[in-house]
Structure formats: structure tokens, C-alpha cells
Design an enzyme around this catalytic site. Structure first.
Site, PDB file in Angstrom:
ATOM      1  N   HIS A 311     -57.040  -7.501 -91.279  1.00 24.45           N
ATOM      2  CA  HIS A 311     -56.555  -7.690 -89.829  1.00 24.45           C
ATOM      3  C   HIS A 311     -55.222  -8.225 -89.770  1.00 24.45           C
ATOM      4  CE1 HIS A 311     -56.396  -8.565 -85.681  1.00 24.45           C
ATOM      5  NE2 HIS A 311     -57.290  -7.593 -85.406  1.00 24.45           N
ATOM      6  N   ASP A 369     -64.868  -3.728 -86.641  1.00 30.07           N
ATOM      7  CA  ASP A 369     -65.219  -2.358 -86.773  1.00 30.07           C
ATOM      8  C   ASP A 369     -66.229  -2.176 -88.074  1.00 30.07           C
ATOM      9  OD1 ASP A 369     -63.867  -1.190 -84.708  1.00 30.07           O
ATOM     10  OD2 ASP A 369     -62.020  -1.341 -85.484  1.00 30.07           O
TER      11      ASP A 369
END
Ligand code: CMC
Length: 434
Positions: A311, A369
């Protein structure tokens, strides 16, 4: 702009006596930012920050992320508390308005949103123009963009009431369009929304019900869906939100802006990752193939990424991933699924990656996710709908950020600079001389 300036950073152009003082603007929590707006006037230079990793493009009061600590706050409230105690409608009110609603405000807001759940009947005809095998994100993007052609009675972005109506319409209609995109792809009749159901229940109902028989929404699945929506509702200035803000900064109407956000979300580096995770796990096939896959990921020439990992901001666990993993176990248990090979593989993949120097040194952890696809699959949601579901949830975040931007007196058109490295001025030569 916040006036809480304390201190400054001074930039000096080497070899000259020219300098520029950038006042530090304090955040209520998190690092201060250096206000470099006078830099060009003082020194004749711009800043270079590809991917905007170091650049704050706006002031915002909506969402805060501490990427090192793995903290996510909506309007100051920790995501864990909201996922546990709140629901998507209340969180939507919070994101849009800044405070949790009292009972009366919540009832009014619920009514305001639900009265807009149906879409104009002409919109149904749009779908006929799409191939049956069209990706539902393609349909969602197109049909949401088309909403401005139907609801132009409230497109004056300078009128607060019209902005509010557009916000209600978007939050209410995006799930309806998303469900229609799915029904279209499987050749089933569209299912009209039911306003006696809550947001998550209604969405599940529109996805799963058929006119031929009764459909009862499973409360456990509805609760899981609600939690997934809460977890995805906003995430400060990510790629799709920044796209919405950039489009909105031109004065474009909110439907066009949200359609732009949907387009940006679709990419596998962003919201498309949930679909990509499931495809990746299915391709790997079985746990004994994981080590070879991890080696491929580590080989820079392969251009293969471990989807659902890493991320831009989180350099620690993504707090949403933790909740998602717990929810995943809960949903599978409630559904009586004792053995889910994809979940076993995901957990094995996580275990191996978290012990591997490549991922450890780069601070790559599972993101939101990584587990969401497995829950959605268990809930019977088709893979192609995963990113659509993300878009349904994120619509309220996009709308809140768009509204905040329009109401910000410092707002001006977004217009990044560049370092031009192309040819310098040269004369045109006629084609016969080239
Ligand atoms: N697999 C393998 N290597 C990775 C991964 C990954 N998933 N993510 C980052 N890296 C490597 C990257 O190659 C780089 O290595 P090096 O320093 O040797 O060049 C290093 O880690 C730093 O990564 P980065 O590319 O500078 O990170 P970024 O902030 O530009 O990208 C990201 C962030 C999310 C796009 C990226 O981590 C990624 O592509 N992840 C996989 C896709 C994914 O799961 N996306 C969902 C993000 S969360 C939900 C959302 O935003 O929608």
C-alpha cells in the site's frame, strides 16, 4: 487553509542568495505540510513528485490514515469501532456531515437516501446497448456518467441544496445500477429496489432476487456486506478520490466526477485488486505452488505482483485487512463452509510473505483487497462484481470529498506542473525534406 502555521522550511537555491520560506501548516494529527505556493515566485522552480507521494493537494477533515501505525479514522472515529458498532447508512451520514447523527437525523437521512433508490425508467434501455459479456465496471462507469443526462434538475454545483440532492441520488442509485449491471450479464430481469430493506439488504436483494420466487435476505450475509461497505467507504486522497476531486475542480457535474472515480478505481493497482487476488489464487491452484509464485513475484523481470499486498500509505497492517480477515472466518463459519481452499491458500501465502525478506524489508502487508474477494465469493458474489461492490461503497466517500472540495474557499482548478524533457524549439520541415 488552516491558519495554524507554526515554523517554516527554508529552501535555498545552491550558489545563489535566493531562498524561499515555506510556512509549515499543522495537521490536527499527522505530519505538518510545507506550503510551497510561493516557491516559483521566489526561486523560479517547481517541485517534482511523481505519484504525489509527498504532496498534499488539499485540506480535508474527512478521513485520516496513519500508515506507520495502521490507523484509519473516519471523522476521527476508528474504523474498528465503526465496523463493530455502526452501519453503512450511519457511516455515510458521518462522512458527509462530519458528525454521527442523532436518531431523528438518521431517520431523515435514511428516508432521503431510500426515496432515491429507483433509477429513471429510460435508464433500463441503456443496458440493451451493452454486450451481455461486458464487464460490469464498464457498464457502471458508463451508466453513472449518463445520470447527469437524467437528473439535470439539480446540477448547479454552487447551490448547496442541489449538491445535497445529487449526493442522495448517487448514494442511492449506484447500488441499483450495479445490481442491474450484474443482472444484465446473467440474463435475468432487473430487480427494483425495496425501500423497506436497509442499504446492504437491499443491495443483496437486487443482486440475488428473481421474480419467480421469494427471496429472503440472509441477515448474516447482510451484516457482512454492510461491514464490507463500511470498510471501503472512504480512504482519503487515493487515486480514485483524487480523480473525483480533479474532475470536480473544473466545475464538472457530480455524476461525471463519480464516473471518473469509478474509471480510476477499476485498475488492478487500486480497486481492481480484489478481483485480481481471486484470479491470482485460482491460477496458483494449490499451496505447493505458492513458493514458486513468490519467487516469480520477487523477480523484477517477471512484472508479477502479489495482488492484495502493499500500500502506498500503510507500511504496517492495513487495519481494514484485519477486520476483513476476521469477517471472512465469520462468514465461512456461518455459511457452514468448513474447508475453503482459497482461504487456506491466502493464509499460507500471507504466512510465507510475512516471513520473507523481500516483503519484510519493503513493509508489504496484506491490504483490504487480500481477503475481501474470498468473503465475496463465499457470499455468492461473482468475481467480476468485486470491484463494482468497492465502487458502491466508495461512492459516499467520493461524494463527501467532492462536496468538501466545492465548499472549500481555497478550491481552484487542479492543474499539476511537469518537467518538460522533450525537444526544444525547432523549425517545421516540409514532408518532402524529411
Ligand atoms: N508485490 C510485489 N512487490 C511489491 C508489491 C506487491 N504487491 N507492492 C509493492 N512492491 C514492491 C515494489 O516493486 C517496490 O520494490 P522496489 O523498491 O524493489 O522497486 C516496493 O515494493 C515499493 O513499492 P511501490 O511500487 O513504490 O509502492 P507504491 O506505493 O507505488 O504502490 C501499490 C502501492 C498498492 C500500487 C502496490 O503495492 C501494488 O501494486 N500492490 C498490488 C495491488 C494491490 O493490492 N492494490 C490494492 C491497494 S489497497 C486498496 C486500494 O487502494 O484500492
Amino acid at each position: 487553509m488552516s491558519d495554524a502555521s507554526k515554523g517554516s522550511v527554508t529552501l535555498t537555491l545552491d550558489g545563489t542568495n535566493r531562498s524561499s520560506s515555506a510556512p509549515l501548516v499543522q495537521a490536527s494529527v499527522g505530519p505538518a505540510v510545507a506550503d510551497i505556493r510561493k516557491l516559483y515566485a521566489d526561486l523560479g522552480i517547481f517541485t517534482f513528485d511523481p505519484g504525489f507521494g509527498m504532496t498534499a493537494a488539499c485540506e480535508s477533515k474527512i478521513t485520516y490514515i496513519d500508515g506507520d501505525q495502521g490507523i484509519l479514522l473516519y471523522r476521527g472515529y476508528p474504523i474498528e469501532q465503526l465496523a463493530e458498532n455502526s452501519d453503512f447508512t450511519e457511516v455515510s451520514y458521518l462522512l458527509l456531515n462530519g458528525e454521527l447523527p442523532n436518531k431523528k437525523q438518521l431517520a431523515q437521512f435514511t428516508q432521503d437516501v431510500t426515496m432515491h433508490t429507483m433509477v429513471h425508467e429510460q435508464i433500463r434501455r441503456f443496458f440493451d446497448g451493452f454486450r451481455r459479456d461486458a464487464h460490469p465496471m464498464a457498464i457502471l462507469c458508463g451508466v453513472v456518467g449518463a445520470l447527469s443526462a437524467f437528473y439535470h434538475d439539480a446540477l448547479d454545483i454552487n447551490d448547496p441544496r442541489q449538491r445535497e440532492i445529487s449526493a442522495f441520488r448517487l448514494i442511492a442509485k449506484v447500488p441499483t445500477i450495479a445490481a442491474m449491471a450484474y443482472k444484465y450479464s446473467v440474463g435475468q430481469p432487473f430487480v427494483y429496489p425495496r425501500n423497506d430493506l436497509n442499504y446492504a439488504e437491499n443491495f443483496l436483494y437486487m443482486l440475488n432476487a428473481v421474480p419467480a420466487e421469494d427471496y429472503k435476505v440472509n441477515p448474516i450475509l447482510a451484516r457482512a456486506m454492510d461491514r464490507i461497505l463500511v470498510l471501503h467507504a472512504d480512504h482519503e486522497q487515493n487515486a480514485s478520490t483524487s480523480t473525483v476531486r480533479l474532475a470536480g475542480s473544473t466545475g464538472a457535474n457530480p455524476y461525471a466526477c463519480i464516473a471518473a472515480g469509478i474509471a480510476a478505481l477499476w485498475g488492478p493497482a487500486h480497486g481492481g485488486a480484489n478481483e485480481a487476488v481471486l484470479k491470482m489464487l485460482e491460477e496458483i491452484g494449490s499451496p505447493e505452488n505458492i513458493p514458486a509464485f513468490i519467487e516469480k513475484v520477487k523477480d523484477k523481470n517477471s512484472h508479477v505482483k502479489l495482488m492484495g499486498f502493499g500500500h502506498r500509505v500503510y507500511k504496517n497492517f492495513d487495519p481494514r485487512a484485519k477486520i476483513m480477515k476476521e469477517t471472512c472466518h465469520e462468514v465461512l463459519a456461518e455459511l457452514g463452509i468448513k474447508d475453503e481452499p482459497l482461504l487456506d491458500m491466502a493464509m499460507e501465502m500471507e504466512r510465507i510473505a510475512l516471513e520473507d525478506e523481500y516483503f519484510v524489508s519493503r513493509k508489504l502487508y496484506p491490504n483490504v483487497d487480500f481477503y475481501s474477494g474470498i468473503i465475496l465469493k463465499a457470499m455468492g458474489i461473482p468475481t467480476s462484481m468485486f470491484t463494482v461492490l468497492f465502487a458502491v461503497a466508495r461512492t459516499v466517500g467520493w461524494v463527501s470529498q467532492w462536496k468538501e472540495m466545492i465548499e472549500d474557499p481555497a478550491q481552484r482548478i487542479g492543474r499539476p506542473r511537469q518537467v518538460y524533457t522533450g525537444a526544444t524549439n525547432r523549425d517545421y520541415t516540409p514532408v518532402e525534406k524529411r
